[in-house]
Design an enzyme around this catalytic site. Structure first.
Site, PDB file in Angstrom:
ATOM      1  N   PRO A  10      60.469 -31.098   0.257  1.00 25.07           N
ATOM      2  CG  PRO A  10      60.493 -30.565   2.518  1.00 25.07           C
ATOM      3  CD  PRO A  10      61.016 -30.107   1.186  1.00 25.07           C
ATOM      4  CG  ASN A  11      56.627 -34.372   3.061  1.00 26.12           C
ATOM      5  OD1 ASN A  11      56.933 -35.542   3.290  1.00 26.12           O
ATOM      6  ND2 ASN A  11      56.841 -33.405   3.937  1.00 26.12           N
ATOM      7  NE  ARG A  18      52.150 -33.126   1.601  1.00 27.85           N
ATOM      8  CZ  ARG A  18      52.847 -32.016   1.565  1.00 27.85           C
ATOM      9  NH1 ARG A  18      53.487 -31.677   0.465  1.00 27.85           N
ATOM     10  NH2 ARG A  18      52.941 -31.251   2.618  1.00 27.85           N
ATOM     11  CE1 TYR A  23      50.125 -28.798  -0.572  1.00 25.91           C
ATOM     12  CE2 TYR A  23      49.583 -30.683   0.818  1.00 25.91           C
ATOM     13  CZ  TYR A  23      50.106 -29.419   0.665  1.00 25.91           C
ATOM     14  OH  TYR A  23      50.634 -28.752   1.749  1.00 25.91           O
ATOM     15  CG  ASN A  72      56.315 -25.970  -3.661  1.00 27.91           C
ATOM     16  OD1 ASN A  72      56.536 -25.621  -2.493  1.00 27.91           O
ATOM     17  ND2 ASN A  72      55.163 -26.486  -4.037  1.00 27.91           N
ATOM     18  CB  ALA A  75      57.826 -28.234   5.283  1.00 35.68           C
ATOM     19  CG  HIS A  78      56.551 -22.446   5.950  1.00 31.08           C
ATOM     20  ND1 HIS A  78      56.042 -21.421   5.170  1.00 31.08           N
ATOM     21  CD2 HIS A  78      55.948 -23.578   5.489  1.00 31.08           C
ATOM     22  CE1 HIS A  78      55.168 -21.926   4.302  1.00 31.08           C
ATOM     23  NE2 HIS A  78      55.100 -23.223   4.481  1.00 31.08           N
ATOM     24  CG  ASP A  85      71.659 -17.087   4.022  1.00 34.69           C
ATOM     25  OD1 ASP A  85      70.935 -16.065   4.010  1.00 34.69           O
ATOM     26  OD2 ASP A  85      72.322 -17.441   5.019  1.00 34.69           O
ATOM     27  CD  GLU A  96      57.938 -18.275  -1.672  1.00 36.86           C
ATOM     28  OE1 GLU A  96      58.436 -17.128  -1.643  1.00 36.86           O
ATOM     29  OE2 GLU A  96      57.374 -18.791  -0.698  1.00 36.86           O
ATOM     30  CG  HIS A  98      54.029 -21.971  -1.748  1.00 38.23           C
ATOM     31  ND1 HIS A  98      54.849 -22.870  -1.119  1.00 38.23           N
ATOM     32  CD2 HIS A  98      54.622 -20.754  -1.622  1.00 38.23           C
ATOM     33  CE1 HIS A  98      55.885 -22.233  -0.610  1.00 38.23           C
ATOM     34  NE2 HIS A  98      55.778 -20.944  -0.905  1.00 38.23           N
ATOM     35  CB  ILE A  99      50.242 -26.787  -4.650  1.00 34.35           C
ATOM     36  CG1 ILE A  99      51.417 -27.364  -5.453  1.00 34.35           C
ATOM     37  CG2 ILE A  99      48.911 -27.408  -5.087  1.00 34.35           C
ATOM     38  CD1 ILE A  99      51.771 -28.796  -5.098  1.00 34.35           C
ATOM     39  CB  SER A 100      47.944 -24.901  -0.606  1.00 30.11           C
ATOM     40  OG  SER A 100      49.134 -24.725   0.135  1.00 30.11           O
ATOM     41  NE  ARG A 105      47.523 -25.584   3.937  1.00 29.35           N
ATOM     42  CZ  ARG A 105      48.420 -26.507   3.577  1.00 29.35           C
ATOM     43  NH1 ARG A 105      49.187 -26.313   2.523  1.00 29.35           N
ATOM     44  NH2 ARG A 105      48.539 -27.623   4.258  1.00 29.35           N
ATOM     45  NE  ARG A 109      50.497 -25.456   6.276  1.00 29.25           N
ATOM     46  CZ  ARG A 109      51.213 -26.581   6.255  1.00 29.25           C
ATOM     47  NH1 ARG A 109      52.320 -26.658   5.557  1.00 29.25           N
ATOM     48  NH2 ARG A 109      50.816 -27.644   6.944  1.00 29.25           N
TER      49      ARG A 109
HETATM   50  C1  DQA Z   1      53.358 -26.067  -0.074  1.00 29.34           C
HETATM   51  C2  DQA Z   1      52.859 -25.323   1.163  1.00 29.34           C
HETATM   52  C3  DQA Z   1      53.738 -25.612   2.353  1.00 29.34           C
HETATM   53  O1  DQA Z   1      53.266 -24.923   3.501  1.00 29.34           O
HETATM   54  C4  DQA Z   1      53.731 -27.098   2.658  1.00 29.34           C
HETATM   55  O2  DQA Z   1      54.625 -27.384   3.714  1.00 29.34           O
HETATM   56  C5  DQA Z   1      54.012 -27.939   1.475  1.00 29.34           C
HETATM   57  C6  DQA Z   1      53.469 -27.560   0.177  1.00 29.34           C
HETATM   58  C7  DQA Z   1      52.409 -25.873  -1.278  1.00 29.34           C
HETATM   59  O3  DQA Z   1      52.876 -26.099  -2.397  1.00 29.34           O
HETATM   60  O4  DQA Z   1      51.249 -25.535  -1.109  1.00 29.34           O
HETATM   61  O5  DQA Z   1      54.620 -29.012   1.587  1.00 29.34           O
HETATM   62  O6  DQA Z   1      54.622 -25.544  -0.426  1.00 29.34           O
END
Ligand code: DQA
Length: 138
Positions: A10-11, A18, A23, A72, A75, A78, A85, A96, A98-100, A105, A109
């Protein structure tokens, strides 16, 4: 030819607009096109959804025939026992990403339902996190 897929949660469809200080300002499609031309010898598919169940459906669909999944879950990382599963249920290894750096943070997270079931975790390198994950499958 290796078959890899990037699955974004999501997002992440809003990358580029964003929170650019966290990001970055590149859209994911711009980034993906760069990566595809850099790695012409892999089949690199892409899927994004804002909906938890659709992410699970996609993991199930590709999880017995692809060579690698770069996930990725954003959200849902978490919160989602269901995505955790699904990773356990499939055969294709999942990295897995993540960008950040989620550990620098908010505390919520720091928890991941993906990590215990992933082959590896790459985070904090911006969009380069995805490229490092691709390289790990090659
Ligand atoms: C994220 C980190 C997550 O905590 C956050 O909810 C995201 C992006 C990242 O790529 O840094 O939407 O997965």
């Amino acid at each position: 030819m290796k078959k890899l897929i990037i699955i974004n949660g999501p997002n992440l469809n809003l990358l580029g607009k964003r929170e650019p200080t966290i990001y970055g300002s590149l859209t994911f499609i711009e980034f993906l096109n760069q990566i595809k031309s850099k790695y012409p010898n892999i089949q690199l598919d892409y899927y994004q959804s804002n909906i938890e169940g659709e992410l699970i459906d996609k993991l199930q669909e590709v999880g017995f025939s692809y060579d690698g999944i770069i996930l990725n879950a954003a959200a849902y990382t978490h919160t989602s026992v269901g995505i955790g599963d699904a990773i356990k249920a499939i055969e294709t290894p999942v990295i897995e990403v993540h960008i950040s750096n989620t550990f620098s943070r908010e505390a919520f997270r720091h928890q991941s339902y993906i990590s215990p079931n992933a082959k590896g975790v790459i985070l904090g390198f911006g969009l380069q996190s995805y490229e490092l994950a691709i390289q790990s499958f090659l």
